[in-house]
Design a protein around this motif. Sequence first.
Motif, short mmCIF file in Angstrom:
data_model
loop_
_atom_site.label_atom_id
_atom_site.label_comp_id
_atom_site.label_asym_id
_atom_site.label_seq_id
_atom_site.Cartn_x
_atom_site.Cartn_y
_atom_site.Cartn_z
N THR A 140 0.84 -1.20 0.00
CA THR A 140 0.00 0.00 0.00
C THR A 140 0.87 1.25 0.00
OG1 THR A 140 -1.81 -1.14 1.12
CG2 THR A 140 -1.78 1.26 1.27
N ARG A 143 2.88 1.52 -3.31
CA ARG A 143 2.09 2.00 -4.45
C ARG A 143 1.84 3.52 -4.36
NH1 ARG A 143 -2.96 0.42 -6.89
NH2 ARG A 143 -2.26 -1.76 -6.82
N ASP A 173 -5.56 -1.03 -3.66
CA ASP A 173 -6.76 -0.67 -4.42
C ASP A 173 -7.93 -0.27 -3.53
OD1 ASP A 173 -5.42 -1.15 -6.78
OD2 ASP A 173 -6.13 -3.22 -6.95
N ASP A 174 -7.85 -0.58 -2.23
CA ASP A 174 -8.94 -0.27 -1.32
C ASP A 174 -8.77 1.07 -0.61
OD1 ASP A 174 -10.23 -2.65 -1.93
OD2 ASP A 174 -9.17 -3.77 -0.37
#
Length: 254
Positions: A140, A143, A173-174
């Motif tokens: 996370t 990214r 992505d969340d």
Amino acid sequence: MRILVTNDDGIHAPGLDVCVEIARALSDDVWIVAPEFDQSGVSHSLSLNDPLRLRAIEDRRFAVKGTPTDCVIMGVRHILGDKRPDLVLSGVNRGSNVAEDVTYSGTIAGAIEGTILGIPSVALSQSYGAESKQKPHWDTGLRHAPALIRKVIDTGIPRDVLININFPDCRPDDVKGVAVSSQGKRDIDWLKIDPRYDGRGNPYFWIAFDRVKKNPPGRGTDLAGLADKRITVTPLRLDMTDEPFMTKLAQVFS
């Protein structure tokens, strides 16, 4: 841009490697100076009564037998020589550094020392919960951090201000977005003393954390942002003077 990377979890911590990858997404001039051993919770302490032992691990990667503060000073004042770093990255810490954590955290302290030395500095931490404790979502931060740090640098970090960034406990992505947040405040009863006895019946103690039901975090705080799966960005000042009360005291003693 020359980047100095440090942490408080130690030279072999997986979060340090993540931080190095983040730094290398920003520059090819990256130096690592991190504690030889885990220094979590040492805050902004200096090793004044013990010598600092420096160990070269590989090119541009060093371990210091000392605190994160020691590491930043060693990196800036000794290892890097005349060419100072343009940015200090501290982390990525295993666990969030929000609310009162900032007063205990060695991760925050690494960024504090960089700021004291006049270098733009960012602390990075990865939140985790019961399910992800053994395997935090390191990807996370990997990214999202480079673009976020670029925006902060382009905006211009004021002198005597450091940036505290926390990544939520979720997959890349969340993530719901970025929350520019104030420092939160936890319930005062979350810390406790856990008394125990060794094999000879002598008492010893652990500082422990009570898993009790908590009040909802204050709106606009770093605690609330993480709970909402947002990356929290909190600017912290070195100057801790409370100006309103300073003015009141000045009136009392005038």
